[in-house]
Design a protein around this motif. Structure first.
Motif, PDB file in Angstrom:
ATOM      1  N   GLN A  66     -46.404 -53.587  -5.964  1.00  0.00           N
ATOM      2  CA  GLN A  66     -47.726 -54.221  -5.195  1.00  0.00           C
ATOM      3  C   GLN A  66     -47.505 -55.644  -5.697  1.00  0.00           C
ATOM      4  OE1 GLN A  66     -51.024 -52.622  -7.090  1.00  0.00           O
ATOM      5  NE2 GLN A  66     -50.936 -50.599  -6.012  1.00  0.00           N
TER       6      GLN A  66
ATOM      7  N   SER B 151     -60.581 -52.047   0.362  1.00  0.00           N
ATOM      8  CA  SER B 151     -59.104 -51.232   0.124  1.00  0.00           C
ATOM      9  C   SER B 151     -58.811 -50.179   0.625  1.00  0.00           C
ATOM     10  CB  SER B 151     -59.012 -51.127  -1.623  1.00  0.00           C
ATOM     11  OG  SER B 151     -59.825 -49.958  -2.226  1.00  0.00           O
ATOM     12  N   GLU B 152     -57.830 -49.532   0.812  1.00  0.00           N
ATOM     13  CA  GLU B 152     -57.418 -48.200   1.322  1.00  0.00           C
ATOM     14  C   GLU B 152     -56.025 -47.647   0.613  1.00  0.00           C
ATOM     15  OE1 GLU B 152     -56.459 -45.794   5.454  1.00  0.00           O
ATOM     16  OE2 GLU B 152     -57.383 -47.968   5.727  1.00  0.00           O
ATOM     17  N   ARG B 153     -56.111 -46.626   0.575  1.00  0.00           N
ATOM     18  CA  ARG B 153     -54.767 -45.666  -0.049  1.00  0.00           C
ATOM     19  C   ARG B 153     -54.649 -44.659   0.752  1.00  0.00           C
ATOM     20  NH1 ARG B 153     -50.242 -46.442  -2.376  1.00  0.00           N
ATOM     21  NH2 ARG B 153     -51.224 -47.390  -4.181  1.00  0.00           N
ATOM     22  N   ARG B 154     -53.214 -44.412   1.294  1.00  0.00           N
ATOM     23  CA  ARG B 154     -53.157 -43.331   2.095  1.00  0.00           C
ATOM     24  C   ARG B 154     -51.760 -42.710   1.540  1.00  0.00           C
ATOM     25  NH1 ARG B 154     -54.206 -43.381   8.394  1.00  0.00           N
ATOM     26  NH2 ARG B 154     -56.069 -44.581   8.458  1.00  0.00           N
ATOM     27  N   ARG B 155     -51.622 -41.216   1.976  1.00  0.00           N
ATOM     28  CA  ARG B 155     -50.727 -40.706   1.773  1.00  0.00           C
ATOM     29  C   ARG B 155     -49.273 -41.172   2.399  1.00  0.00           C
ATOM     30  NH1 ARG B 155     -54.558 -37.085   1.973  1.00  0.00           N
ATOM     31  NH2 ARG B 155     -54.288 -36.745   4.130  1.00  0.00           N
TER      32      ARG B 155
ATOM     33  N   GLU C 241     -48.815 -53.495  -0.590  1.00  0.00           N
ATOM     34  CA  GLU C 241     -47.884 -52.694  -1.517  1.00  0.00           C
ATOM     35  C   GLU C 241     -46.652 -52.492  -0.495  1.00  0.00           C
ATOM     36  OE1 GLU C 241     -49.019 -49.106  -4.018  1.00  0.00           O
ATOM     37  OE2 GLU C 241     -48.501 -48.196  -2.167  1.00  0.00           O
TER      38      GLU C 241
ATOM     39  N   ASP D 112     -59.225 -40.140   4.588  1.00  0.00           N
ATOM     40  CA  ASP D 112     -58.397 -41.398   4.449  1.00  0.00           C
ATOM     41  C   ASP D 112     -59.064 -42.317   4.992  1.00  0.00           C
ATOM     42  OD1 ASP D 112     -55.094 -39.890   4.919  1.00  0.00           O
ATOM     43  OD2 ASP D 112     -56.102 -40.481   2.909  1.00  0.00           O
TER      44      ASP D 112
ATOM     45  N   LYS E 296     -48.730 -48.270   2.357  1.00  0.00           N
ATOM     46  CA  LYS E 296     -49.652 -47.099   2.091  1.00  0.00           C
ATOM     47  C   LYS E 296     -50.987 -47.698   1.363  1.00  0.00           C
ATOM     48  CE  LYS E 296     -46.068 -43.628   1.340  1.00  0.00           C
ATOM     49  NZ  LYS E 296     -45.592 -42.728   0.378  1.00  0.00           N
ATOM     50  N   TYR E 297     -50.968 -49.234   1.077  1.00  0.00           N
ATOM     51  CA  TYR E 297     -52.141 -49.409   0.256  1.00  0.00           C
ATOM     52  C   TYR E 297     -52.102 -50.940   0.417  1.00  0.00           C
ATOM     53  CZ  TYR E 297     -54.668 -51.121  -4.166  1.00  0.00           C
ATOM     54  OH  TYR E 297     -55.796 -51.545  -4.823  1.00  0.00           O
TER      55      TYR E 297
END
Length: 200
Positions: free
Chosen positions: A129, A173-177, A148, A102, A152-153
């Protein structure tokens, strides 16, 4: 018999001593985990709030499809760099990402230059979003921020134009669970990083 018993006792004491030493190898195991050093944060812990503003950034000079650019990103994030050239179907790109871990990713790619503020506000987005900020930059270009609801994003994008009129964008950008710890602070940092994008 006494000798055998004596030997057995010595072996037992030796084993206990070894086990005791092994248990003390990590004296801080049961203590509270310390905050990671700013220069090398523990990105593997999904609950760690990283002070990104405190981490030094490196100036990167690169080209994408023959277009030179300059950005600033954290040096410890330069773990995976991928360059793809225009194949006649899709534009090329240069990206830095963590792969399986991540964390934020950074991508520079030729793109259509937005015609107006409304164009950016009406971007096609995913579920939950929304475009929460669009700004014309004083030195030319556009800033767009996408959030979002789940936290998480996020996506921060800077659009700039070459002297020949070619649009180029830089996105962070970042996307996490799970929700990103310190979401608002990290997003503010990402905006600062995105604004470092220059076309010399």
């Amino acid at each position: 018999m006494k000798i055998a018993l004596l030997l057995l006792t010595c072996f037992s004491l030796g084993a206990v001593a070894c086990n005791s030493k092994g248990e003390n190898k990590d004296p801080g195991r049961n203590k509270d985990t310390k905050a990671p050093a700013a220069s090398a944060p523990d990105d593997d812990d999904p609950n760690t709030v990283i002070d990104w503003q405190a981490i030094p950034r490196s100036v990167i000079k690169e080209t994408v499809d023959g277009i030179p650019f300059i950005i600033e990103i954290p040096e410890h994030r330069l773990l995976k760099k991928e360059i793809k050239k225009n194949d006649g179907t899709f534009p090329g790109y240069v990206t830095w990402s963590l792969g399986f871990r991540d964390g934020p990713g950074f991508t520079v790619q030729p793109a259509d230059y937005p015609a107006s503020e409304e164009t950016l506000k009406e971007s096609l987005l995913g579920q939950g979003q929304s475009v929460t900020r669009v700004e014309a930059l004083p030195d030319g270009g556009w800033l767009q921020v996408v959030d979002e609801d789940s936290k998480k994003y996020y996506l921060i994008t800077i659009y700039r134009k070459t002297a020949a009129g070619q649009g180029v964008r830089f996105s962070v950008s970042e996307r996490r669970r799970n929700p990103i710890p310190g979401y608002d602070a990290e997003k503010a940092w990402a905006i600062t990083v995105a604004k470092s994008f220059r076309l010399p």
